[in-house]
Design an enzyme around this catalytic site. Sequence first.
Site, mmCIF file in Angstrom:
data_model
loop_
_atom_site.group_PDB
_atom_site.id
_atom_site.type_symbol
_atom_site.label_atom_id
_atom_site.label_comp_id
_atom_site.label_asym_id
_atom_site.label_seq_id
_atom_site.Cartn_x
_atom_site.Cartn_y
_atom_site.Cartn_z
ATOM 1 N N ASP A 163 -30.140 -8.659 23.933
ATOM 2 C CA ASP A 163 -29.207 -7.571 23.646
ATOM 3 C C ASP A 163 -29.806 -6.300 24.239
ATOM 4 O O ASP A 163 -31.025 -6.187 24.346
ATOM 5 C CB ASP A 163 -29.018 -7.408 22.129
ATOM 6 N N ASP A 213 -20.588 -13.289 22.667
ATOM 7 C CA ASP A 213 -19.753 -12.574 21.691
ATOM 8 C C ASP A 213 -19.716 -11.118 22.148
ATOM 9 O O ASP A 213 -20.371 -10.253 21.578
ATOM 10 C CB ASP A 213 -20.371 -12.718 20.294
ATOM 11 N N TYR A 230 -25.479 -11.126 24.077
ATOM 12 C CA TYR A 230 -24.951 -10.086 23.170
ATOM 13 C C TYR A 230 -25.316 -10.459 21.731
ATOM 14 O O TYR A 230 -24.465 -10.489 20.847
ATOM 15 C CB TYR A 230 -23.424 -9.962 23.278
ATOM 16 N N GLN A 278 -20.952 -7.932 10.357
ATOM 17 C CA GLN A 278 -19.524 -8.280 10.330
ATOM 18 C C GLN A 278 -18.864 -7.700 9.086
ATOM 19 O O GLN A 278 -19.435 -7.751 7.994
ATOM 20 C CB GLN A 278 -19.361 -9.804 10.350
ATOM 21 N N CYS A 307 0.836 -1.213 0.000
ATOM 22 C CA CYS A 307 0.000 0.000 0.000
ATOM 23 C C CYS A 307 0.867 1.259 0.000
ATOM 24 O O CYS A 307 1.748 1.406 0.853
ATOM 25 C CB CYS A 307 -0.906 0.001 1.229
ATOM 26 N N CYS A 357 -1.161 6.005 7.026
ATOM 27 C CA CYS A 357 -2.579 5.735 7.308
ATOM 28 C C CYS A 357 -2.796 5.113 8.686
ATOM 29 O O CYS A 357 -3.625 5.586 9.454
ATOM 30 C CB CYS A 357 -3.141 4.841 6.213
ATOM 31 N N CYS A 390 -8.052 1.499 -1.304
ATOM 32 C CA CYS A 390 -7.606 0.767 -0.114
ATOM 33 C C CYS A 390 -7.531 -0.713 -0.443
ATOM 34 O O CYS A 390 -8.497 -1.304 -0.946
ATOM 35 C CB CYS A 390 -8.587 1.009 1.028
ATOM 36 N N CYS A 424 -13.022 -10.751 20.449
ATOM 37 C CA CYS A 424 -12.235 -9.937 19.517
ATOM 38 C C CYS A 424 -11.069 -9.262 20.246
ATOM 39 O O CYS A 424 -10.394 -8.409 19.694
ATOM 40 C CB CYS A 424 -13.119 -8.897 18.839
ATOM 41 N N CYS A 468 -3.872 -0.334 8.764
ATOM 42 C CA CYS A 468 -3.264 -1.680 8.850
ATOM 43 C C CYS A 468 -1.954 -1.547 9.629
ATOM 44 O O CYS A 468 -1.308 -0.513 9.584
ATOM 45 C CB CYS A 468 -2.933 -2.227 7.462
#
Length: 461
Positions: free
Chosen positions: A342, A390, A321, A292, A79, A85, A168, A417, A88
Amino acid sequence: MTNIQDTKLEVNQTLPLTIKRLGINGEGVGYFKKKVVFVPGALPGEEIVALVTKVQPNFTEAKIKTIRKESPHRIAAPCPVYAECGGCQLQHLSYDQQLIEKRDIVIQAMERHSKFPVSSLNIKETIGMEDPWNYRNKSQYQVGQKDGKLIAGLYGMNSHTLIDIPNCLVQHKATNKVTRTVKKILKNLNISIYNERKRKGVIRTVITRVGFETGEVQVVLVTGAEEIPQKDQLLKQIRDQLPEVKSVVQNINNRDTSLIFGEKTIHLAGEKVINETLGDLSYELSARTFFQLNPVQTVRLYDEVKKAAALTGTEKVVDAYCGVGTIGLWLSENAKEVRGMDVIKESIEDAKKNAKKHKRNNVYYETGKAENILPRWTKEGWKPDVLVVDPPRSGCDQSLLQTILKVKPKTIVYVSCNPSTLAKDLQELGSSYRVEAMQPVDMFPQTSHVEVVTSLKLIKE
């Protein structure tokens, strides 16, 4: 070079470092006189000379001055704006090695935040992508002016400088193309661009989302004012030049805030939603719906959840969740009953719609906190066999962990995550549960993020 016997580090001091591993944000981690030093861009195994940029009581930040010995896994980041940026963090590391390092990030989190003997844990190899590029289905680009030119992109790392990103490499090609074309139309029509400093102007952000399976695209224009000059001409040109755009929406945000969305959303043209499918399930995505970001890996992630749940058709399942019900619906075919909750009312409404659309009559959803609802269901005689969580990056709510330990479902499937909060929560659940397996999944190639599906079994009392 500064005398290295002096262990009090100072800004602009240079020091030799051997990089031992990657940190949770993708930075190289080395030690100088037992003091931890974080070096963005440095890779495990590299020997470098580092220049100190920041000294904190518990750690030091530095940047690479020279690399004396380079990692065999270092590659040139493809990139052109990679360094500025910051979206990433690992493009300079070969993809096979990224997967190895992400598993190591999980191991480090378990070592640091739990008392589990890590060597005895079944931490599997990271599930990667065949093609780790162009995987994101949504872009959110701020719009601005630079040297009289209209630009759209992200704010640079640790700065408020807008970086123009015409293409991108981790975004789906359709989102790149649509954003570039919308930018051109805005420029040709001379539609005013929002100036953050003066708090004047109209167009603030261009959001583009694509359905990978359907090819449908939605454009959301976030504006600083309700009136869009030349609106009809703008919509006509989008329609003529971008037939793949099925939905155009306006969101008004006239506040001085870093939040993208404002309260008011107006449907401008085409449909109100776009469609996407995951496996056998289809979803309607409105402007504000959470979905997602990597649909290809989401299917793999959910299949790992299904594998960990090991349903036989007789189980009662809780999807805590639950959001719009994606995981619960994925499991519902193999379960006796799925119940989800939720705190976001709109998500529960969408979850109910999704269940109805797919004729899943064994699914029930309720708005509220799992830690309040679960005990009530248990008191009513409905006890889950399998619980799926989650949670957000902050991990499970403390009171939910206590509730789980009281309710004692036979199996927990924890989708995380954030390996650090996962490790802390597993430590707490470890009093009653055995960690069966941990499966890292690479949802965001080229970044330092790693998702983990962990299966836990109740220890027989």
